[in-house]
Write a protein that holds these residues in place. Structure first.
Motif, PDB file in Angstrom:
ATOM      1  N   GLU A   4      33.955  43.783  96.071  1.00 49.14           N
ATOM      2  CA  GLU A   4      34.980  43.870  97.109  1.00 49.14           C
ATOM      3  C   GLU A   4      34.326  44.031  98.453  1.00 49.14           C
ATOM      4  OE1 GLU A   4      38.317  43.593  97.221  1.00 49.14           O
ATOM      5  OE2 GLU A   4      38.252  43.021  95.133  1.00 49.14           O
ATOM      6  N   PRO A   5      34.679  43.365  99.438  1.00 52.40           N
ATOM      7  CA  PRO A   5      35.576  42.210  99.506  1.00 52.40           C
ATOM      8  C   PRO A   5      34.915  40.966  98.937  1.00 52.40           C
ATOM      9  CG  PRO A   5      34.731  42.704 101.689  1.00 52.40           C
ATOM     10  CD  PRO A   5      34.195  43.756 100.765  1.00 52.40           C
ATOM     11  N   GLU A  53      33.737  45.045 105.257  1.00 50.04           N
ATOM     12  CA  GLU A  53      35.178  45.320 105.254  1.00 50.04           C
ATOM     13  C   GLU A  53      35.822  44.910 106.577  1.00 50.04           C
ATOM     14  OE1 GLU A  53      35.799  49.398 104.222  1.00 50.04           O
ATOM     15  OE2 GLU A  53      35.029  49.113 102.194  1.00 50.04           O
TER      16      GLU A  53
END
Length: 65
Positions: A4-5, A53
């Motif tokens: 993630e991401p 992020e």
């Protein structure tokens, strides 16, 4: 390994250019590391994760786009 991401979304947010993605993430991570050094010591995340992020959330975008 980064989950993630998603890397595909990060590349898309950087105009489809992996070099640009690496450059903006590196520059932003260095900014975070120098300005927020004390805050990072108390967090579980590293500057590079925070930079990723921010690119994912489109808070940081390349200037050419």
């Amino acid at each position: 390994m980064m989950i993630e991401p998603p890397i595909d979304d990060l590349v898309r947010n950087a105009g489809g250019n992996r070099y640009v993605l690496c450059t903006i993430i590196t520059k932003r991570a260095k900014e975070i590391a120098t300005v927020h050094r004390l805050e990072l010591e108390n967090m579980d995340k590293k500057a590079i994760s925070l930079a990723c992020e921010e690119v994912f959330q489109k808070k940081v975008v390349p200037s050419e786009i």
